[in-house]
Design a protein around this motif. Sequence first.
Motif, PDB file in Angstrom:
ATOM      1  N   ARG A  76       0.834  -1.206   0.000  1.00  0.00           N
ATOM      2  CA  ARG A  76       0.000   0.000   0.000  1.00  0.00           C
ATOM      3  C   ARG A  76       0.870   1.258   0.000  1.00  0.00           C
ATOM      4  O   ARG A  76       0.615   2.206  -0.736  1.00  0.00           O
ATOM      5  CB  ARG A  76      -0.928  -0.017   1.217  1.00  0.00           C
ATOM      6  CG  ARG A  76      -1.945   1.127   1.235  1.00  0.00           C
ATOM      7  CD  ARG A  76      -2.919   0.985   2.389  1.00  0.00           C
ATOM      8  NE  ARG A  76      -3.806  -0.161   2.238  1.00  0.00           N
ATOM      9  CZ  ARG A  76      -3.755  -1.275   2.976  1.00  0.00           C
ATOM     10  NH1 ARG A  76      -2.878  -1.391   3.948  1.00  0.00           N
ATOM     11  NH2 ARG A  76      -4.599  -2.259   2.727  1.00  0.00           N
TER      12      ARG A  76
ATOM     13  N   LYS B  10       0.889   4.017  -3.010  1.00  0.00           N
ATOM     14  CA  LYS B  10       0.530   5.422  -2.758  1.00  0.00           C
ATOM     15  C   LYS B  10       1.666   6.357  -3.159  1.00  0.00           C
ATOM     16  O   LYS B  10       1.437   7.519  -3.491  1.00  0.00           O
ATOM     17  CB  LYS B  10       0.155   5.620  -1.286  1.00  0.00           C
ATOM     18  CG  LYS B  10      -1.211   5.010  -0.951  1.00  0.00           C
ATOM     19  CD  LYS B  10      -1.739   5.450   0.412  1.00  0.00           C
ATOM     20  CE  LYS B  10      -3.164   4.905   0.598  1.00  0.00           C
ATOM     21  NZ  LYS B  10      -3.710   5.162   1.933  1.00  0.00           N
TER      22      LYS B  10
ATOM     23  N   GLU C 275      -9.292  -1.719  -2.647  1.00  0.00           N
ATOM     24  CA  GLU C 275      -8.670  -0.496  -2.147  1.00  0.00           C
ATOM     25  C   GLU C 275      -7.232  -0.314  -2.630  1.00  0.00           C
ATOM     26  O   GLU C 275      -6.794   0.815  -2.892  1.00  0.00           O
ATOM     27  CB  GLU C 275      -8.727  -0.519  -0.611  1.00  0.00           C
ATOM     28  CG  GLU C 275      -7.944   0.562   0.075  1.00  0.00           C
ATOM     29  CD  GLU C 275      -6.628   0.028   0.595  1.00  0.00           C
ATOM     30  OE1 GLU C 275      -6.514  -1.203   0.800  1.00  0.00           O
ATOM     31  OE2 GLU C 275      -5.702   0.839   0.763  1.00  0.00           O
TER      32      GLU C 275
ATOM     33  N   SER D 189      -5.999   2.967  -4.485  1.00  0.00           N
ATOM     34  CA  SER D 189      -4.905   3.838  -4.038  1.00  0.00           C
ATOM     35  C   SER D 189      -3.901   4.066  -5.152  1.00  0.00           C
ATOM     36  O   SER D 189      -3.377   5.168  -5.330  1.00  0.00           O
ATOM     37  CB  SER D 189      -4.186   3.200  -2.843  1.00  0.00           C
ATOM     38  OG  SER D 189      -5.047   3.179  -1.728  1.00  0.00           O
TER      39      SER D 189
ATOM     40  N   GLN E 154      -5.408   6.435  -7.640  1.00  0.00           N
ATOM     41  CA  GLN E 154      -5.499   7.775  -7.062  1.00  0.00           C
ATOM     42  C   GLN E 154      -4.123   8.457  -7.073  1.00  0.00           C
ATOM     43  O   GLN E 154      -4.028   9.664  -7.308  1.00  0.00           O
ATOM     44  CB  GLN E 154      -6.030   7.665  -5.632  1.00  0.00           C
ATOM     45  CG  GLN E 154      -6.849   8.861  -5.205  1.00  0.00           C
ATOM     46  CD  GLN E 154      -7.539   8.624  -3.877  1.00  0.00           C
ATOM     47  OE1 GLN E 154      -6.987   7.993  -2.992  1.00  0.00           O
ATOM     48  NE2 GLN E 154      -8.752   9.146  -3.747  1.00  0.00           N
TER      49      GLN E 154
ATOM     50  N   ASP F  74     -13.288   1.111   2.488  1.00  0.00           N
ATOM     51  CA  ASP F  74     -11.997   1.794   2.342  1.00  0.00           C
ATOM     52  C   ASP F  74     -12.006   2.744   1.144  1.00  0.00           C
ATOM     53  O   ASP F  74     -11.466   3.847   1.210  1.00  0.00           O
ATOM     54  CB  ASP F  74     -10.878   0.753   2.174  1.00  0.00           C
ATOM     55  CG  ASP F  74     -10.773  -0.158   3.382  1.00  0.00           C
ATOM     56  OD1 ASP F  74     -10.897   0.358   4.514  1.00  0.00           O
ATOM     57  OD2 ASP F  74     -10.603  -1.368   3.205  1.00  0.00           O
TER      58      ASP F  74
ATOM     59  N   ALA G 279     -13.662   5.753   2.166  1.00  0.00           N
ATOM     60  CA  ALA G 279     -12.823   6.534   3.095  1.00  0.00           C
ATOM     61  C   ALA G 279     -11.772   7.364   2.353  1.00  0.00           C
ATOM     62  O   ALA G 279     -11.481   8.492   2.738  1.00  0.00           O
ATOM     63  CB  ALA G 279     -12.140   5.590   4.097  1.00  0.00           C
ATOM     64  N   ILE G 280     -11.208   6.811   1.274  1.00  0.00           N
ATOM     65  CA  ILE G 280     -10.215   7.581   0.526  1.00  0.00           C
ATOM     66  C   ILE G 280     -10.872   8.394  -0.602  1.00  0.00           C
ATOM     67  O   ILE G 280     -10.187   9.032  -1.396  1.00  0.00           O
ATOM     68  CB  ILE G 280      -9.089   6.677  -0.069  1.00  0.00           C
ATOM     69  CG1 ILE G 280      -9.642   5.706  -1.127  1.00  0.00           C
ATOM     70  CG2 ILE G 280      -8.357   5.929   1.031  1.00  0.00           C
ATOM     71  CD1 ILE G 280      -8.553   4.968  -1.921  1.00  0.00           C
TER      72      ILE G 280
END
Lengths: 229, 229, 229, 229, 229, 229
Positions: A196, A200, C95, C99, C102, C120, C123-124
Amino acid sequence: MNVVYRNTPRAAAATVDGLAAFGVATVHEAQGRTGLLAPSLRPIYAGARIAGSAVTVSVAPCDNWMIHVAVEQCSPGDILVVAPTSVSDAGYFGELLGSSLQARGVRGLIIDAGVRDVRDLTAIAFPVWSKCVSAQGTVKETLGSVNIPVVCGGGLVNPGDIVIADDDGVCIVPRREAEATLAKCTAREEKEATVRIRLKAGELGLDIYSMRERLAERGLVYRDAPPDA
Amino acid sequence: MNVVYRNTPRAAAATVDGLAAFGVATVHEAQGRTGLLAPSLRPIYAGARIAGSAVTVSVAPCDNWMIHVAVEQCSPGDILVVAPTSVSDAGYFGELLGSSLQARGVRGLIIDAGVRDVRDLTAIAFPVWSKCVSAQGTVKETLGSVNIPVVCGGGLVNPGDIVIADDDGVCIVPRREAEATLAKCTAREEKEATVRIRLKAGELGLDIYSMRERLAERGLVYRDAPPDA
Amino acid sequence: MNVVYRNTPRAAAATVDGLAAFGVATVHEAQGRTGLLAPSLRPIYAGARIAGSAVTVSVAPCDNWMIHVAVEQCSPGDILVVAPTSVSDAGYFGELLGSSLQARGVRGLIIDAGVRDVRDLTAIAFPVWSKCVSAQGTVKETLGSVNIPVVCGGGLVNPGDIVIADDDGVCIVPRREAEATLAKCTAREEKEATVRIRLKAGELGLDIYSMRERLAERGLVYRDAPPDA
Amino acid sequence: MNVVYRNTPRAAAATVDGLAAFGVATVHEAQGRTGLLAPSLRPIYAGARIAGSAVTVSVAPCDNWMIHVAVEQCSPGDILVVAPTSVSDAGYFGELLGSSLQARGVRGLIIDAGVRDVRDLTAIAFPVWSKCVSAQGTVKETLGSVNIPVVCGGGLVNPGDIVIADDDGVCIVPRREAEATLAKCTAREEKEATVRIRLKAGELGLDIYSMRERLAERGLVYRDAPPDA
Amino acid sequence: MNVVYRNTPRAAAATVDGLAAFGVATVHEAQGRTGLLAPSLRPIYAGARIAGSAVTVSVAPCDNWMIHVAVEQCSPGDILVVAPTSVSDAGYFGELLGSSLQARGVRGLIIDAGVRDVRDLTAIAFPVWSKCVSAQGTVKETLGSVNIPVVCGGGLVNPGDIVIADDDGVCIVPRREAEATLAKCTAREEKEATVRIRLKAGELGLDIYSMRERLAERGLVYRDAPPDA
Amino acid sequence: MNVVYRNTPRAAAATVDGLAAFGVATVHEAQGRTGLLAPSLRPIYAGARIAGSAVTVSVAPCDNWMIHVAVEQCSPGDILVVAPTSVSDAGYFGELLGSSLQARGVRGLIIDAGVRDVRDLTAIAFPVWSKCVSAQGTVKETLGSVNIPVVCGGGLVNPGDIVIADDDGVCIVPRREAEATLAKCTAREEKEATVRIRLKAGELGLDIYSMRERLAERGLVYRDAPPDA
């Protein structure tokens, strides 16, 4: 013959609670992509995440009598799993039954049929995963059974199995595999935490998982799009 | 022939508002488990609970012309009930029509098809129960009728019938039975209040409703679960 | 043959963002009631409204390998559009992929299948429009293609098309028509603003749109309802 | 772990064949209205009625590899029961596999997914009950298991269970209950034969089954229809 | 209250039989495109075409008790129309009930649920239009009503209405409109006979129906396809 | 804008007829498992197998006007492909249109909606693949287009594409790939003929396709079933 089985074995509370923390998607993956019930089972409100020991109820279609019988067999930490013997979208369960189960420490309901009083059930925070919302009334005429194996949402549920439910749906873990599955969840989550962070930061899964070579072997071709005509 | 019936009789406002307070599940039970429309009709946002007099609209498929015609026939306290003559999931209704109805005191819409502009309709608090959300546009080419009996969500709705709608769905009360049904709701609610207190205190429905004897007569058997192998 | 097309043309950012402001219903109407995908594609949370350039992905059923491949082809302002080659309700996306997208500036996902980790993803604030929510795992065994034309939700999507998505669903604007459609949206919205004010003031659409004469020509009849028997 | 279980026990051939003679409706009733699979499983041609011992196959979605593996585990008199681990309507099975099974004496196929080559399968008289007909191809990439318990058409099927299938659908009889169920079928059929003669002679079920008294007790009211207004 | 209405009025036999000759599509068109029940109601075998007077039955879900009650209310030339009060796909009706109805001269069954023994019903040529085929058994515990208005297949059916059913589905003609509808069918069929001859001779509907001018007015454009690139 | 494109290019007649001989399943496999339309499109009678050049029709929902327009654009050997712009199950097509098309040498109809007069269409041997059978009438009010690309049954169909349809469903071959696909069909069929003979002789696919080694590599385990307890 219609039977109510009492005192079915349950998994250790710590194991059950541990599984709740990971949620449905992680548990389902950890046990080899098995145990997920059909996506037609949806929560009546968002945000709940529970785990508990299954008390199973086989009910006649449009008849909720055995749910009343099943309440007595429930202990704190249990989750009621209800499956009609013929497909139905009536409303077998409402706020009174929810209050009754909550008074006994039951954590929620999974039902392959309809539920009603969803505003009240939401207000008292009793979570339900159901096939639909329907106020259609039911009768109390035909017997069924409690704590026998049932097929609910296309999956087999044995009494005492661990039920995990959240916004992603409902997953079943066989009781004897609960501890092993919990260990696999922990391992999986640790691995994902590292991935993760890298994702990110903008790294690609193609690189993190080293997929490029295998894609090429399989024959994947890259081309530029034709120029804008 | 396509007709618009004007000045259809309505039930007394006090009766209608009384029914709203009880909600769909109670009203449906109070009138003998009848009148519930299909669970495929869902609210576009949670929490609304309304009752009103039905103004019915029979529309051609993918044609919302008659909804414009029906607006004129609406009075404060009404609810519009729209049914296409052939199954459709287009979006017959949006925020402009919602604003128009709201300006006339209409309380909401029931439609056995699609609705759009749901964000705006939510913002102006105009509640809708529909089969789906869809922006698919409709035409204005074919006549229909207003205030004739229609079948909506699998149930018969006559103009002037009382419509009750909340998170549990939509229920129809025939106009002439509205007062009697209201009385039955009151009686039912009083009885349930007592039961609720006892259930929350941990008593079992099996005992409160004296079910044990009848279960035994029918042959229900209790057994201990086999020992954990 | 399985191909990944790189550097597909996109519409100008200002055009794309302009379309987002109008939302799905207005865009769909402005381009002549075309381009809407099936209403079975629903948002995982309410309130999101996005527009972006389509990066299309054709995946094998229950196989999400090509989504990983597609991430690399995404630029800021894009929206991923995923269609399996055979109907499926498995959960292809969660998720971690959210991520990753994103981090690359991708605005959301449209998928004609299932999605998981919805808590999740909410949430993001990574919005998804999907056919269902499902945690059912997928494999990485079979190639597909990126940036070829796909049929998603019953509609054709070409790479570089503009995708608009909000609570009303998902609409596709062909890239070359994006500017013209944006102009039509502006014109339409101006017209509606005037109508909205008049409707809220209680005027009838029947009068604003001058419908009465045409209704009469078609033979619409008005009658008083029969007296209350 | 993916396992192929060999040499699963079967019921006696005479018992299996005896059940076939009675058909699905009688067997289902005789064993207490249990065992019926979902009505979505339909025969590809009318008129076939078979019974056999279940060889169960759990396949990955859109992957028919394990069906090829299962063929080897089949003996004369068996019926193949195939269930994907995720919902799918692809075509996992066609005429080549049908010929292969027929060469081994297999009596038919039950599959909770699609089948193809239905014209050829009909021509060689290999009966199939499936969720749909679809030519959509499948791959051979992911393992599954043979002769483990599967959920097919919403019902649990254990290897060696007796499968009965005809125009009414598919019914499962647990292997250990096969003989007892056969005896109940015989008894039921004898009783029905007498009733059939009386009904064809014009007697009413109301009288043959002595229903009138119980109907009256429950409060059934008879009235003449209102005169023709 | 549960009621059985006796001696409901029927249309004249000659009118009913006249409608049967025209079939569902013609009757539906002749009465202004109304009365058609949902296409989910399908015949259990091809080729039957019947008309008769409706004897309606409202049954509790998964309970076929009232069908037994309704048999007594049937006269030669009737058609039984059965609707459960909550959606269900159980098998409420089989060969014994079919034989019983046939002994009374009943022409067929319309049921918004399941039917079983379809092989036997086909053998005795008792036609059924049903939502599905299912052997799922039902109980005899809860009262319903006979010869009250019911909603079946999404349409309203009153006792005594004329039911027309063939391979195209099921259509309902209100009793008082039966003669007028029959006259319109005759007129329609005469007109179509002429058109049919001209179409078979190769004339175009565009010319026979004089559509070209109206198409042009609406703006239809004809273009040659782009040359083959 | 609504356009009728005339004189769209077609593939050579010999190529089209060659594809018909192979049928849907073989053609779909030969072109890399692409082109299959949704299994919801079913034939109105069994046994037909056709191929032809697509004349595509985009119709407004519940409006069959453009089908009349399309007839004129049809040549011998064509197949009409009809897709409404919004989901619908009305009956857009009946025996008169079938006779008209047959007079022009059209081989059949594919429609993502309903069809009626199925008994008559069967009698004149005009094959139709449709989403449902429905007599629900349509209007002639709104323009559409002929010979533009349409999405039908979830797949893209361009005018002039080759349509293959039989009991397995409907498959689309892009016009420019028709000859190459025909060659692949021939090759595939030759290979299958040999396999068929070996399978009928009792050889296993496991051996013919040399699957055993790869199964072992993936980790498939064989075990004897536990002894009969």
